[in-house]
Design a protein around this motif. Structure first.
Motif, mmCIF file in Angstrom:
data_model
loop_
_atom_site.group_PDB
_atom_site.id
_atom_site.type_symbol
_atom_site.label_atom_id
_atom_site.label_comp_id
_atom_site.label_asym_id
_atom_site.label_seq_id
_atom_site.Cartn_x
_atom_site.Cartn_y
_atom_site.Cartn_z
ATOM 1 N N TYR A 158 -46.761 -4.399 15.521
ATOM 2 C CA TYR A 158 -47.016 -3.493 16.642
ATOM 3 C C TYR A 158 -48.419 -3.620 17.225
ATOM 4 C CZ TYR A 158 -47.210 0.639 19.550
ATOM 5 O OH TYR A 158 -47.358 1.475 20.625
ATOM 6 N N ILE B 286 -49.217 -7.020 19.101
ATOM 7 C CA ILE B 286 -48.413 -7.180 20.316
ATOM 8 C C ILE B 286 -48.927 -6.252 21.402
ATOM 9 C CG2 ILE B 286 -46.139 -6.719 21.325
ATOM 10 C CD1 ILE B 286 -44.871 -7.970 18.891
ATOM 11 N N VAL B 287 -49.190 -5.001 21.077
ATOM 12 C CA VAL B 287 -49.681 -4.038 22.072
ATOM 13 C C VAL B 287 -51.000 -4.512 22.677
ATOM 14 C CG1 VAL B 287 -50.637 -1.716 22.366
ATOM 15 C CG2 VAL B 287 -48.481 -2.029 21.159
ATOM 16 N N ILE C 69 -50.344 -7.539 25.238
ATOM 17 C CA ILE C 69 -49.404 -7.419 26.343
ATOM 18 C C ILE C 69 -50.122 -7.679 27.664
ATOM 19 C CG2 ILE C 69 -48.097 -5.724 27.691
ATOM 20 C CD1 ILE C 69 -46.571 -6.888 25.350
ATOM 21 N N TYR D 218 -41.112 -9.561 30.552
ATOM 22 C CA TYR D 218 -40.676 -9.622 29.161
ATOM 23 C C TYR D 218 -39.176 -9.369 29.065
ATOM 24 C CZ TYR D 218 -45.622 -9.591 27.970
ATOM 25 O OH TYR D 218 -46.948 -9.921 27.858
ATOM 26 N N LYS E 220 -39.267 -5.335 25.799
ATOM 27 C CA LYS E 220 -39.474 -4.061 26.484
ATOM 28 C C LYS E 220 -39.077 -2.898 25.572
ATOM 29 C CE LYS E 220 -38.631 -5.777 31.200
ATOM 30 N NZ LYS E 220 -37.678 -5.723 32.332
ATOM 31 N N ILE F 94 -41.828 -2.453 22.827
ATOM 32 C CA ILE F 94 -43.054 -1.839 23.364
ATOM 33 C C ILE F 94 -42.802 -0.391 23.775
ATOM 34 C CG2 ILE F 94 -44.777 -1.953 25.207
ATOM 35 C CD1 ILE F 94 -44.179 -5.019 25.273
ATOM 36 N N TYR G 253 -44.488 2.910 22.042
ATOM 37 C CA TYR G 253 -45.366 3.844 22.755
ATOM 38 C C TYR G 253 -44.921 5.289 22.555
ATOM 39 C CZ TYR G 253 -47.964 0.292 25.424
ATOM 40 O OH TYR G 253 -48.783 -0.751 25.806
#
Length: 304
Positions: free
Chosen positions: A40, A43-44, A47, A53, A58, A61, A65
């Motif tokens: 996590y 990747i965050v 982005i 994506y 999607k 992510i 969130y």
């Protein structure tokens, strides 16, 4: 290129797999928690909102969130409660869109397959002799994490321009097809099919090598390639009477190298079941498949 020890490509592939495992209930909550702790945060932080994506990314992510709430990414603890919430979000909000996107991918690949089959049939029906070359283009493992989707698109653009202009190793080219994919082990890669005028080009193994070396030059040494026209690779298919690489004679096949075999081998470029190799990230408007056009007005009659 921005040098980084982080392989964002592999992270996206892992996230794609995680989300699909959740949707198809192939993973338990403790395994999801372990993977979220690894995936996590990087990747965050990597982005790029200018990019497109896949539905699975999607979902990863978006659910992350929401599950994170007010917590900063670096402060997140993926405990049982938060992980359960993440899984529920995936199942409730993204299951149908992801399944739909997979079906859409398979349908598009099937359409690509039919289009490629028709295109190649026209070429082989028209020309008495064609030289078929296939080269798989990618990046070396030690440099794969340094290649962004922007780099990949730039390299492909240069390659397509050379093909279009029929320069250097693409001289006497009569047809072509290409397909791009993204996988955990190979990163971004391209399957390239080239069909040359058989009266002007021979030595398919050498041509495959030349194309691979051209790719390495385009990528400033970051690229790697596999020459499918290598004799050892071709022998695997020749033993099964399935060889469709090298010189293809329309009327009297030599060594069982037939147009039918060539078309069947080429259809690997459009395989509906390779959903795990589908692109997880693309640039807006980026195509994943293409082939040349057969223009009958510029060619001799089919009976010649």
């Amino acid at each position: 290129m921005t040098v980084s020890t982080l392989n964002i490509n592999q992270l996206l592939c892992q996230a794609d797999c995680l989300v699909k495992d959740i949707i198809h209930q192939r993973i338990n909550i403790s395994q999801v928690s372990i993977q979220l702790k690894t995936l996590y945060l990087p990747i965050v932080y990597n982005i790029d909102f200018e990019l497109c994506y896949s539905q699975s990314i999607k979902a990863f992510i978006g659910s992350g969130y929401v599950a994170a709430g007010d917590c900063l990414p670096e402060e997140l603890v993926w405990d049982h409660l938060r992980t359960s919430y993440f899984i529920k979000l995936i199942q409730d909000s993204y299951k149908l869109p992801i399944i739909s996107s997979e079906l859409q991918f398979q349908q598009q690949e099937q359409n690509n397959r039919l289009s490629l089959q028709e295109y190649l049939s026209c070429l082989f029906n028209h020309y008495a002799k064609l030289l078929v070359v296939r080269v798989d283009l990618g990046y070396a493992k030690e440099t794969m994490n340094q290649v962004s989707i922007y780099d990949f698109e730039a390299h492909l653009k240069t390659l397509r321009e050379l093909i279009s202009n029929k320069n250097t190793c693409f001289e006497h080219l009569e047809g072509f097809a290409w397909a791009i994919e993204q996988g955990f082990d190979r990163g971004f890669h391209c399957h390239l099919l080239l069909i040359y005028q058989g009266n002007d080009r021979q030595k398919d193994t050498y041509l495959g090598q030349m194309v691979g070396e051209k790719w390495q030059a385009i990528t400033n040494g970051f690229g790697s390639y596999f020459n499918c026209n290598d004799p050892a690779y071709k022998r695997q298919f020749a033993h099964r009477n399935q060889l469709g690489l090298g010189m293809v004679h329309r009327d009297s096949p030599v060594n069982n190298v037939t147009a039918e075999n060539a078309i069947n081998m080429a259809l690997y470029l459009a395989e509906p079941n390779k959903t795990d190799q589908a692109m997880k990230v693309t640039i807006q408007g980026m195509r994943s498949f293409g082939h040349g056009q057969y223009r009958t007005s510029k060619r001799r009659g089919l009976s010649s």
